[in-house]
Structure formats: C-alpha cells, structure tokens
Write a protein that holds these residues in place. Sequence first.
Motif, PDB file in Angstrom:
ATOM      1  N   MET A   1      -3.260   5.100  -5.879  1.00  0.00           N
ATOM      2  CA  MET A   1      -2.395   4.868  -4.745  1.00  0.00           C
ATOM      3  C   MET A   1      -2.153   6.142  -3.941  1.00  0.00           C
ATOM      4  SD  MET A   1      -0.459   1.815  -4.768  1.00  0.00           S
ATOM      5  CE  MET A   1      -1.122   0.964  -3.718  1.00  0.00           C
ATOM      6  N   ASN A   2      -2.564   7.268  -4.443  1.00  0.00           N
ATOM      7  CA  ASN A   2      -2.296   8.529  -3.760  1.00  0.00           C
ATOM      8  C   ASN A   2      -2.832   8.510  -2.339  1.00  0.00           C
ATOM      9  OD1 ASN A   2      -1.043   9.537  -5.976  1.00  0.00           O
ATOM     10  ND2 ASN A   2      -2.835  10.626  -6.739  1.00  0.00           N
ATOM     11  N   ASN A   3      -1.975   8.987  -1.434  1.00  0.00           N
ATOM     12  CA  ASN A   3      -2.323   9.120  -0.024  1.00  0.00           C
ATOM     13  C   ASN A   3      -2.773   7.811   0.618  1.00  0.00           C
ATOM     14  OD1 ASN A   3      -1.724  11.898   0.013  1.00  0.00           O
ATOM     15  ND2 ASN A   3      -3.696  12.304  -0.967  1.00  0.00           N
ATOM     16  N   ILE A   4      -2.249   6.690   0.149  1.00  0.00           N
ATOM     17  CA  ILE A   4      -2.586   5.401   0.741  1.00  0.00           C
ATOM     18  C   ILE A   4      -1.937   5.300   2.120  1.00  0.00           C
ATOM     19  CG2 ILE A   4      -0.654   4.150  -0.293  1.00  0.00           C
ATOM     20  CD1 ILE A   4      -2.613   1.780  -0.654  1.00  0.00           C
ATOM     21  N   ASP A   5      -2.637   4.693   3.015  1.00  0.00           N
ATOM     22  CA  ASP A   5      -2.145   4.462   4.373  1.00  0.00           C
ATOM     23  C   ASP A   5      -0.934   3.533   4.310  1.00  0.00           C
ATOM     24  OD1 ASP A   5      -2.042   4.179   7.209  1.00  0.00           O
ATOM     25  OD2 ASP A   5      -3.265   2.363   7.052  1.00  0.00           O
ATOM     26  N   PRO A   6       0.172   3.872   4.985  1.00  0.00           N
ATOM     27  CA  PRO A   6       1.361   3.032   4.957  1.00  0.00           C
ATOM     28  C   PRO A   6       1.100   1.573   5.361  1.00  0.00           C
ATOM     29  CG  PRO A   6       1.903   5.137   5.912  1.00  0.00           C
ATOM     30  CD  PRO A   6       0.411   5.108   5.726  1.00  0.00           C
ATOM     31  N   MET A   7       0.196   1.353   6.301  1.00  0.00           N
ATOM     32  CA  MET A   7      -0.108  -0.027   6.709  1.00  0.00           C
ATOM     33  C   MET A   7      -0.789  -0.787   5.569  1.00  0.00           C
ATOM     34  SD  MET A   7       1.371  -0.245   9.511  1.00  0.00           S
ATOM     35  CE  MET A   7       0.876  -1.870  10.003  1.00  0.00           C
ATOM     36  N   GLU A   8      -1.661  -0.105   4.820  1.00  0.00           N
ATOM     37  CA  GLU A   8      -2.304  -0.720   3.659  1.00  0.00           C
ATOM     38  C   GLU A   8      -1.279  -1.019   2.574  1.00  0.00           C
ATOM     39  OE1 GLU A   8      -5.484  -1.844   3.136  1.00  0.00           O
ATOM     40  OE2 GLU A   8      -5.678  -1.479   5.285  1.00  0.00           O
ATOM     41  N   LEU A   9      -0.322  -0.123   2.412  1.00  0.00           N
ATOM     42  CA  LEU A   9       0.738  -0.314   1.435  1.00  0.00           C
ATOM     43  C   LEU A   9       1.566  -1.555   1.778  1.00  0.00           C
ATOM     44  CD1 LEU A   9       2.086   1.039  -1.042  1.00  0.00           C
ATOM     45  CD2 LEU A   9       3.567   2.240   0.567  1.00  0.00           C
ATOM     46  N   ARG A  10       1.941  -1.683   3.037  1.00  0.00           N
ATOM     47  CA  ARG A  10       2.717  -2.860   3.473  1.00  0.00           C
ATOM     48  C   ARG A  10       1.921  -4.142   3.257  1.00  0.00           C
ATOM     49  NH1 ARG A  10       4.458   0.130   8.954  1.00  0.00           N
ATOM     50  NH2 ARG A  10       5.757   1.683   7.951  1.00  0.00           N
ATOM     51  N   LYS A  11       0.635  -4.095   3.562  1.00  0.00           N
ATOM     52  CA  LYS A  11      -0.232  -5.264   3.369  1.00  0.00           C
ATOM     53  C   LYS A  11      -0.297  -5.645   1.885  1.00  0.00           C
ATOM     54  CE  LYS A  11      -4.972  -6.822   4.054  1.00  0.00           C
ATOM     55  NZ  LYS A  11      -6.321  -6.425   4.439  1.00  0.00           N
ATOM     56  N   ALA A  12      -0.433  -4.656   1.017  1.00  0.00           N
ATOM     57  CA  ALA A  12      -0.506  -4.916  -0.431  1.00  0.00           C
ATOM     58  C   ALA A  12       0.786  -5.560  -0.932  1.00  0.00           C
ATOM     59  CB  ALA A  12      -0.786  -3.626  -1.186  1.00  0.00           C
ATOM     60  N   PHE A  13       1.937  -5.068  -0.459  1.00  0.00           N
ATOM     61  CA  PHE A  13       3.213  -5.653  -0.858  1.00  0.00           C
ATOM     62  C   PHE A  13       3.332  -7.092  -0.380  1.00  0.00           C
ATOM     63  CE2 PHE A  13       4.862  -1.348  -1.672  1.00  0.00           C
ATOM     64  CZ  PHE A  13       5.586  -1.596  -2.821  1.00  0.00           C
ATOM     65  N   LYS A  14       2.961  -7.332   0.858  1.00  0.00           N
ATOM     66  CA  LYS A  14       3.081  -8.683   1.403  1.00  0.00           C
ATOM     67  C   LYS A  14       2.169  -9.660   0.670  1.00  0.00           C
ATOM     68  CE  LYS A  14       4.945  -7.420   5.846  1.00  0.00           C
ATOM     69  NZ  LYS A  14       4.824  -7.346   7.271  1.00  0.00           N
ATOM     70  N   GLU A  15       0.987  -9.195   0.272  1.00  0.00           N
ATOM     71  CA  GLU A  15       0.085 -10.057  -0.496  1.00  0.00           C
ATOM     72  C   GLU A  15       0.641 -10.335  -1.883  1.00  0.00           C
ATOM     73  OE1 GLU A  15      -3.750  -8.176  -0.487  1.00  0.00           O
ATOM     74  OE2 GLU A  15      -4.071  -8.598   1.652  1.00  0.00           O
ATOM     75  N   GLN A  16       1.213  -9.318  -2.527  1.00  0.00           N
ATOM     76  CA  GLN A  16       1.703  -9.478  -3.895  1.00  0.00           C
ATOM     77  C   GLN A  16       3.038 -10.208  -3.946  1.00  0.00           C
ATOM     78  OE1 GLN A  16       2.069  -5.821  -6.104  1.00  0.00           O
ATOM     79  NE2 GLN A  16       2.660  -6.856  -7.976  1.00  0.00           N
ATOM     80  N   PHE A  17       3.972  -9.872  -3.055  1.00  0.00           N
ATOM     81  CA  PHE A  17       5.326 -10.398  -3.145  1.00  0.00           C
ATOM     82  C   PHE A  17       5.714 -11.344  -2.007  1.00  0.00           C
ATOM     83  CE2 PHE A  17       5.393  -6.153  -5.116  1.00  0.00           C
ATOM     84  CZ  PHE A  17       5.684  -6.526  -6.415  1.00  0.00           C
ATOM     85  N   GLY A  18       4.935 -11.330  -0.936  1.00  0.00           N
ATOM     86  CA  GLY A  18       5.278 -12.171   0.203  1.00  0.00           C
ATOM     87  C   GLY A  18       6.213 -11.493   1.194  1.00  0.00           C
ATOM     88  N   PHE A  19       6.638 -10.276   0.894  1.00  0.00           N
ATOM     89  CA  PHE A  19       7.526  -9.534   1.781  1.00  0.00           C
ATOM     90  C   PHE A  19       7.412  -8.049   1.467  1.00  0.00           C
ATOM     91  CE2 PHE A  19       9.906 -10.389  -2.033  1.00  0.00           C
ATOM     92  CZ  PHE A  19      10.639  -9.236  -2.266  1.00  0.00           C
ATOM     93  N   TYR A  20       7.982  -7.244   2.328  1.00  0.00           N
ATOM     94  CA  TYR A  20       8.011  -5.797   2.113  1.00  0.00           C
ATOM     95  C   TYR A  20       9.397  -5.459   1.588  1.00  0.00           C
ATOM     96  CZ  TYR A  20       6.662  -0.938   2.926  1.00  0.00           C
ATOM     97  OH  TYR A  20       6.322   0.374   2.773  1.00  0.00           O
ATOM     98  N   PRO A  21       9.515  -4.942   0.366  1.00  0.00           N
ATOM     99  CA  PRO A  21      10.829  -4.726  -0.259  1.00  0.00           C
ATOM    100  C   PRO A  21      11.760  -3.869   0.599  1.00  0.00           C
ATOM    101  CG  PRO A  21       9.072  -4.421  -1.862  1.00  0.00           C
ATOM    102  CD  PRO A  21       8.410  -4.550  -0.517  1.00  0.00           C
ATOM    103  N   PRO A  22      13.049  -4.227   0.604  1.00  0.00           N
ATOM    104  CA  PRO A  22      14.029  -3.495   1.413  1.00  0.00           C
ATOM    105  C   PRO A  22      14.063  -1.997   1.123  1.00  0.00           C
ATOM    106  CG  PRO A  22      14.986  -5.510   0.572  1.00  0.00           C
ATOM    107  CD  PRO A  22      13.640  -5.382  -0.065  1.00  0.00           C
ATOM    108  N   CYS A  23      13.907  -1.607  -0.129  1.00  0.00           N
ATOM    109  CA  CYS A  23      13.908  -0.186  -0.461  1.00  0.00           C
ATOM    110  C   CYS A  23      12.772   0.533   0.258  1.00  0.00           C
ATOM    111  CB  CYS A  23      13.779   0.005  -1.968  1.00  0.00           C
ATOM    112  SG  CYS A  23      13.769   1.739  -2.465  1.00  0.00           S
TER     113      CYS A  23
END
Length: 127
Positions: free
Chosen positions: A1-23
């Motif tokens: 996960m090191n140096n992952i693009d923030p947009m990719e991170l948001r996409k991964a969260f949305k795929e896994q959880f259906g939303f981007y966590p508030p934290c």
Amino acid sequence: MNNIDPMELRKAFKEQFGFYPPCNVGAAELGEDMERIIGEYHHLIWGEGAIPLKYRYLIALATAVYSEDDTRAKLELIKAVKSGATREEIVEVLRQQVWMRGAPLIVKIIPLLKFLERIDNVIEKEA
C-alpha cells in the motif's frame, strides 16, 4: 500500500466497504499524506491477518458495547454478521460485556438485540 494514489485508495475502500470511512475523509482534510497513512493503517487492521476478520469485528463490537457507543455497535454488528458471526457468538460477546461493565449494561444492549433480530430477518428473506 505504500505510496498508493489517494484516488486508488478511495476506490479500494468503496469496492470493499461500499463507502469511504469517515476517519479517512477527515484524514484527507489534513492532507494527502495523512489520508494515505490512515488508509494504509486501516488496511493493516482490517485486511488479512492472524485473527480472522469475523473475530476482529466481534472484538470491535465488544469495545463499542463496552464504551456504550450505540452507533458504532450497530455498524460492528452488521460487519460481524456479514463476516459470518452467528447469533450465538454475538450473544456471547454481549454477555461478556455485561460481566465486564455490569448488569446496567443489559438495558443498553436490548436495542442492539432487537437490531440483530432485524438483521436476521433481512438475511432470512434474502436466502
């Protein structure tokens, strides 16, 4: 996960959880570096590990119940059920928290048990 693009991170969260966590949303407000750090930490805690995810959600449920955080308890309850936790396992966790916190907690967990019944009913209808 090191140096992952923030947009990719948001996409991964949305795929896994259906939303981007508030934290993570809050961390993003503090800068991309904080968003990445918190996102990586989240994946470390909730990704594959020595303790199966179902049990980590049951631990999270226990801490939410102990701290009397009803909203968090409901969220962790849903995640525990979706990860395969049984009603019996959940009730055991709740009983343990009554032992840890005291009998007055019983009154606080009654709505959580009713919520669990609604979840069970939805799952039965989907099956």
